[in-house]
Structure formats: structure tokens, C-alpha cells
Design a protein around this motif. Structure first.
Motif, PDB file in Angstrom:
ATOM      1  N   MET A   1      53.758  17.206 -14.766  1.00 37.80           N
ATOM      2  CA  MET A   1      52.749  16.723 -13.819  1.00 37.80           C
ATOM      3  C   MET A   1      52.951  15.239 -13.507  1.00 37.80           C
ATOM      4  O   MET A   1      52.020  14.433 -13.530  1.00 37.80           O
ATOM      5  N   ARG A   2      54.189  14.881 -13.192  1.00 34.02           N
ATOM      6  CA  ARG A   2      54.517  13.485 -12.901  1.00 34.02           C
ATOM      7  C   ARG A   2      54.653  13.194 -11.414  1.00 34.02           C
ATOM      8  O   ARG A   2      54.628  12.023 -11.009  1.00 34.02           O
ATOM      9  N   PHE A   3      54.815  14.208 -10.576  1.00 38.49           N
ATOM     10  CA  PHE A   3      55.156  13.991  -9.173  1.00 38.49           C
ATOM     11  C   PHE A   3      53.987  14.408  -8.283  1.00 38.49           C
ATOM     12  O   PHE A   3      53.622  15.587  -8.224  1.00 38.49           O
ATOM     13  N   ARG A   4      53.418  13.418  -7.581  1.00 38.80           N
ATOM     14  CA  ARG A   4      52.255  13.688  -6.717  1.00 38.80           C
ATOM     15  C   ARG A   4      52.696  13.651  -5.254  1.00 38.80           C
ATOM     16  O   ARG A   4      53.084  12.598  -4.734  1.00 38.80           O
ATOM     17  N   PRO A   5      52.618  14.782  -4.539  1.00 31.31           N
ATOM     18  CA  PRO A   5      53.047  14.814  -3.135  1.00 31.31           C
ATOM     19  C   PRO A   5      51.910  14.442  -2.175  1.00 31.31           C
ATOM     20  O   PRO A   5      50.757  14.812  -2.377  1.00 31.31           O
ATOM     21  N   LEU A   6      52.285  13.699  -1.151  1.00 29.74           N
ATOM     22  CA  LEU A   6      51.365  13.398  -0.060  1.00 29.74           C
ATOM     23  C   LEU A   6      52.195  13.324   1.217  1.00 29.74           C
ATOM     24  O   LEU A   6      53.259  12.684   1.251  1.00 29.74           O
ATOM     25  N   GLY A   7      51.720  13.946   2.263  1.00 30.05           N
ATOM     26  CA  GLY A   7      52.474  13.941   3.513  1.00 30.05           C
ATOM     27  C   GLY A   7      51.575  14.244   4.688  1.00 30.05           C
ATOM     28  O   GLY A   7      50.349  14.264   4.576  1.00 30.05           O
ATOM     29  N   TRP A   8      52.207  14.474   5.821  1.00 30.25           N
ATOM     30  CA  TRP A   8      51.463  14.878   7.012  1.00 30.25           C
ATOM     31  C   TRP A   8      52.125  16.091   7.628  1.00 30.25           C
ATOM     32  O   TRP A   8      53.325  16.323   7.432  1.00 30.25           O
ATOM     33  N   TYR A   9      51.344  16.863   8.376  1.00 31.13           N
ATOM     34  CA  TYR A   9      51.849  18.116   8.927  1.00 31.13           C
ATOM     35  C   TYR A   9      51.048  18.473  10.175  1.00 31.13           C
ATOM     36  O   TYR A   9      49.861  18.149  10.303  1.00 31.13           O
ATOM     37  N   GLY A  10      51.700  19.161  11.102  1.00 30.74           N
ATOM     38  CA  GLY A  10      51.020  19.681  12.269  1.00 30.74           C
ATOM     39  C   GLY A  10      51.961  20.569  13.066  1.00 30.74           C
ATOM     40  O   GLY A  10      53.189  20.541  12.883  1.00 30.74           O
ATOM     41  N   VAL A  11      51.385  21.364  13.954  1.00 35.75           N
ATOM     42  CA  VAL A  11      52.165  22.251  14.812  1.00 35.75           C
ATOM     43  C   VAL A  11      51.677  22.063  16.245  1.00 35.75           C
ATOM     44  O   VAL A  11      50.498  22.290  16.549  1.00 35.75           O
ATOM     45  N   ALA A  12      52.561  21.620  17.116  1.00 32.27           N
ATOM     46  CA  ALA A  12      52.170  21.338  18.495  1.00 32.27           C
ATOM     47  C   ALA A  12      53.406  21.302  19.381  1.00 32.27           C
ATOM     48  O   ALA A  12      54.547  21.329  18.902  1.00 32.27           O
ATOM     49  N   GLY A  13      53.166  21.224  20.686  1.00 32.78           N
ATOM     50  CA  GLY A  13      54.252  21.096  21.639  1.00 32.78           C
ATOM     51  C   GLY A  13      53.765  20.426  22.901  1.00 32.78           C
ATOM     52  O   GLY A  13      52.550  20.388  23.182  1.00 32.78           O
ATOM     53  N   TRP A  14      54.711  19.881  23.668  1.00 35.06           N
ATOM     54  CA  TRP A  14      54.377  19.157  24.901  1.00 35.06           C
ATOM     55  C   TRP A  14      55.356  19.571  25.994  1.00 35.06           C
ATOM     56  O   TRP A  14      56.507  19.902  25.728  1.00 35.06           O
ATOM     57  N   ALA A  15      54.877  19.510  27.214  1.00 40.59           N
ATOM     58  CA  ALA A  15      55.729  19.776  28.378  1.00 40.59           C
ATOM     59  C   ALA A  15      55.154  19.026  29.571  1.00 40.59           C
ATOM     60  O   ALA A  15      53.941  18.820  29.666  1.00 40.59           O
ATOM     61  N   ARG A  16      56.035  18.608  30.464  1.00 42.41           N
ATOM     62  CA  ARG A  16      55.561  17.992  31.706  1.00 42.41           C
ATOM     63  C   ARG A  16      54.940  19.084  32.566  1.00 42.41           C
ATOM     64  O   ARG A  16      55.597  20.082  32.876  1.00 42.41           O
ATOM     65  N   TYR A  17      53.686  18.893  32.933  1.00 43.05           N
ATOM     66  CA  TYR A  17      52.950  19.941  33.635  1.00 43.05           C
ATOM     67  C   TYR A  17      53.025  19.772  35.150  1.00 43.05           C
ATOM     68  O   TYR A  17      53.261  20.726  35.876  1.00 43.05           O
ATOM     69  N   ARG A  18      52.811  18.559  35.627  1.00 44.22           N
ATOM     70  CA  ARG A  18      52.928  18.289  37.061  1.00 44.22           C
ATOM     71  C   ARG A  18      53.942  17.155  37.237  1.00 44.22           C
ATOM     72  O   ARG A  18      53.613  15.977  37.058  1.00 44.22           O
ATOM     73  N   GLU A  19      55.173  17.521  37.559  1.00 39.25           N
ATOM     74  CA  GLU A  19      56.212  16.510  37.749  1.00 39.25           C
ATOM     75  C   GLU A  19      55.820  15.510  38.835  1.00 39.25           C
ATOM     76  O   GLU A  19      56.162  14.322  38.761  1.00 39.25           O
ATOM     77  N   GLU A  20      55.081  15.990  39.840  1.00 37.32           N
ATOM     78  CA  GLU A  20      54.698  15.107  40.940  1.00 37.32           C
ATOM     79  C   GLU A  20      53.704  14.037  40.512  1.00 37.32           C
ATOM     80  O   GLU A  20      53.445  13.089  41.254  1.00 37.32           O
ATOM     81  N   ALA A  21      53.138  14.160  39.299  1.00 35.57           N
ATOM     82  CA  ALA A  21      52.183  13.175  38.795  1.00 35.57           C
ATOM     83  C   ALA A  21      52.824  12.207  37.798  1.00 35.57           C
ATOM     84  O   ALA A  21      52.122  11.459  37.121  1.00 35.57           O
ATOM     85  N   LEU A  22      54.149  12.220  37.708  1.00 34.80           N
ATOM     86  CA  LEU A  22      54.841  11.376  36.737  1.00 34.80           C
ATOM     87  C   LEU A  22      56.055  10.720  37.379  1.00 34.80           C
ATOM     88  O   LEU A  22      56.871  11.403  38.008  1.00 34.80           O
ATOM     89  N   ILE A  23      56.171   9.417  37.213  1.00 37.63           N
ATOM     90  CA  ILE A  23      57.330   8.665  37.707  1.00 37.63           C
ATOM     91  C   ILE A  23      57.834   7.755  36.597  1.00 37.63           C
ATOM     92  O   ILE A  23      57.057   7.083  35.908  1.00 37.63           O
ATOM     93  N   ARG A  24      59.142   7.746  36.424  1.00 41.81           N
ATOM     94  CA  ARG A  24      59.795   6.839  35.470  1.00 41.81           C
ATOM     95  C   ARG A  24      60.535   5.785  36.261  1.00 41.81           C
ATOM     96  O   ARG A  24      61.330   6.102  37.157  1.00 41.81           O
ATOM     97  N   ALA A  25      60.255   4.528  35.970  1.00 35.79           N
ATOM     98  CA  ALA A  25      60.945   3.428  36.629  1.00 35.79           C
ATOM     99  C   ALA A  25      61.899   2.771  35.641  1.00 35.79           C
ATOM    100  O   ALA A  25      61.533   2.553  34.480  1.00 35.79           O
ATOM    101  N   GLU A  26      63.119   2.463  36.092  1.00 35.41           N
ATOM    102  CA  GLU A  26      64.147   1.909  35.208  1.00 35.41           C
ATOM    103  C   GLU A  26      64.652   0.585  35.738  1.00 35.41           C
ATOM    104  O   GLU A  26      64.941   0.450  36.938  1.00 35.41           O
ATOM    105  N   SER A  27      64.729  -0.361  34.842  1.00 38.72           N
ATOM    106  CA  SER A  27      65.209  -1.701  35.197  1.00 38.72           C
ATOM    107  C   SER A  27      65.790  -2.338  33.952  1.00 38.72           C
ATOM    108  O   SER A  27      65.718  -1.784  32.854  1.00 38.72           O
TER     109      SER A  27
END
Length: 324
Positions: free
Chosen positions: A291-317
Motif C-alpha cells: 500500500m505504498r502507491f497512491r494513484p490520482l489522475g483525470w479521465y473523460g470521454v468526449a469528442g469534437w467536430a467543426r459543425y458549421r464551417e461557414e462560422a469559422l475562419i482561421r487567419a494566418e500571419s
């Protein structure tokens, strides 16, 4: 006879190095990008490894007058468009030893909990930004020319090489907002869109002078932004400055000699997320024989996707103060 001093040399074992038991945390940038994900499944049929979101298509405009004695032909509805969000597990565990707990100068358990919790927010923010910065609507400045491309790739908008002097300009800020409005994207706050910009890109925008630039109007009517050193609301967008905005010497063909910065503009529903298990800290069980090792961490299950491309613009400079 000379005096014998009882000094720090004579009693060196009595003089020891002192330590502050209060440890500070590393400097942190506030997580930023997950807040863009304002579209979520509303009536999900069942749990699953992916979630499909669908959007109806409007009918084409009907502008031809009807004939009084003729029954008009019916038209077919358009096939709904789909966006698929793939869910994944994310997490990161820490295994603290009993010996560290007993020997440490400070109480490490609260610090580990704090660091683990921030690592969750930090990591997921990076995952979300990776989805955002892959959007297909791109504004680039190369060789002094600003170009907009729909469904373009990083190297497509301008064939010339991006130079160290191709910093961010008001023209790019105006173009991003105009294109979002032309795309019928819904603003996020009043009539303004959300914008995220790197501080070293903000420097170029705020350094511009002239009647059509950022600084001159602020000199005369909004000097508070100058004193605060912030962009504020400008040209139809409210700006958030963050060092989290992605930048790297990564541009590809003919463009791999300067640092390219990403600035993002978004309206409502630019990004969708689906969550099966919200991110949280996990105190794991102590299962080793002594009983020497105490674990602590984080966890989750999720996902992301661009839903309306017309509502997003990336500018590069580039940034004129950090181009390499």
C-alpha cells in the motif's frame, strides 16, 4: 593574544540552509478553446462511439409567379447534411509513492491534485484547438498580400512565401468579420464574433497607424485600450489574447522558414462537442502489496467536430517580433 571568535565558521553545523515550504505553481495560460463548442447533441438516441448531427437544407427560393389555373409541380426537400463526432477516451494518471509523502519538504498531495486538474483542462484545450485549426476557411498574408480561400489548404491561398514582415493587419480583421457575415454566421455576443489572437500577433495589429488602422481611432476616442494594452472590441469582433493560439515553423512547401501564427474567428455553432463522461479527477484504489502507491489522475470521454464551417475562419500571419 588575538580574540577567538565564535562565528559561523566555528559553529558551521549550527548554520543551515533554509527553505520556503510554500511552493509556487508554474505560470499557466487560461484554457480558451472549449468555450467555442456551443453545439451539443439535444436528443441523442443512445450511447455510442460516435454521434451524428444533422442539419436540414432550405428549399431554393421560388420567385416565379403562379399561374391561376395551373397546379404547380412539387419539389423535393434536400437531403440533410451530417456531421459526425467521434468520441475518445482521454486521461493522465500520477502514481505518488509513500516514501515521497513521508520525506517531502511540503505537503505534495494538494499540489498533485491541483496539477492533475490543470493538466486535464490544458490537455483538452489542446485537443479542441487541433480541431479548430483544421478549418477550411483561411485568410493568409503572404508577401504583403491578404487572400481569403474557402475550402483551402494551408499552402493554397498565396503561392509566394510568407515573410517575417507579414504581420497581422486590420485588413485581415475586417475581412474575417465580413466573410462571417457574408456566410450568415450568427454572432456570439450581440453583433460581434469571437476572436482569439496570440499576444505577439496582437502587437502588430495594435502597432498599426493610419485612419483605417487600429491605433489612430483609439488615440482619440478609446485611449483606455491603449493604456490597458488590449485590443478589446474591434471591427465586429471581441478579442481574447492568449499564448495558447497555435504557432510553429510548420507551414510546408516554400514556407518553412518563418513562424506562422493562427488567429481564430468564430460565430455560433462553429464547433460541436459530444460528451459521454465529463472530465474529472479520479483517485484510484491502492492495490499494491505494501500500500505504498497512491494513484490520482483525470479521465473523460468526449469528442469534437467543426459543425458549421461557414462560422469559422482561421487567419494566418507571422509576427514581426517573433518570426523564427
Amino acid at each position: 593574544m588575538a580574540n577567538a571568535y565564535t562565528d559561523t565558521t566555528a559553529m558551521s553545523n549550527a548554520v543551515q540552509t533554509a527553505y520556503d515550504k510554500f511552493f509556487e505553481f508554474a505560470l499557466r495560460a487560461q484554457p480558451l478553446f472549449r468555450q467555442v463548442a456551443d453545439k451539443r447533441p439535444a436528443q441523442q438516441t443512445a450511447p455510442g462511439g460516435s454521434v451524428v448531427l444533422e442539419r436540414y437544407q432550405d428549399l431554393a427560393v421560388a420567385t416565379t409567379p403562379l399561374t391561376e389555373t395551373t397546379d404547380p409541380d412539387s419539389v423535393a426537400m434536400g437531403n440533410p447534411t451530417t456531421v459526425t463526432i467521434t468520441l475518445n477516451e482521454y486521461g493522465n494518471p500520477v502514481l505518488r509513492t509513500r516514501k515521497l509523502y513521508l520525506f517531502s519538504l511540503t505537503d505534495v498531495d494538494p499540489a498533485i491534485a491541483n496539477i492533475v486538474a490543470f493538466n486535464a483542462a490544458d490537455s483538452i484545450d489542446s485537443v479542441v484547438q487541433t480541431v479548430l485549426r483544421s478549418g477550411t476557411n483561411v485568410i493568409q498574408r503572404k508577401a504583403g498580400t491578404v487572400t481569403y480561400v474557402t475550402n483551402g489548404t494551408v499552402s493554397t491561398p498565396v503561392g509566394t512565401t510568407m515573410a517575417a514582415t507579414d504581420g497581422y493587419t486590420s485588413t485581415m480583421a475586417r475581412l474575417a468579420v465580413v466573410k462571417l457575415r457574408a456566410n450568415k454566421a450568427v454572432p456570439r455576443k450581440g453583433s460581434m464574433y469571437w476572436a482569439a489572437i496570440h499576444p505577439e500577433v496582437s502587437y502588430d495589429l495594435r502597432s498599426e497607424t493610419g485612419a483605417a488602422a487600429w491605433r489612430d481611432p483609439h488615440n482619440y476616442s478609446a485611449a483606455g485600450n491603449i493604456w490597458a494594452g488590449e485590443i478589446g472590441a474591434y471591427e465586429g469582433a471581441f478579442y481574447i489574447e492568449s499564448p495558447r493560439c497555435y504557432n510553429a515553423v510548420d507551414a510546408g512547401t516554400g514556407d518553412n522558414t518563418v513562424r506562422r501564427f493562427r488567429t481564430y474567428y468564430a460565430g455560433q455553432q462553429a464547433l460541436a462537442e459530444a460528451v459521454a463522461d465529463e472530465f474529472h479527477t479520479v483517485a484510484g484504489p491502492i492495490t499494491d502489496k505494501l500500500m505504498r502507491f497512491r494513484p490520482l489522475g483525470w479521465y473523460g470521454v468526449a469528442g469534437w467536430a467543426r459543425y458549421r464551417e461557414e462560422a469559422l475562419i482561421r487567419a494566418e500571419s507571422t509576427s514581426t517580433i517573433n518570426s523564427s
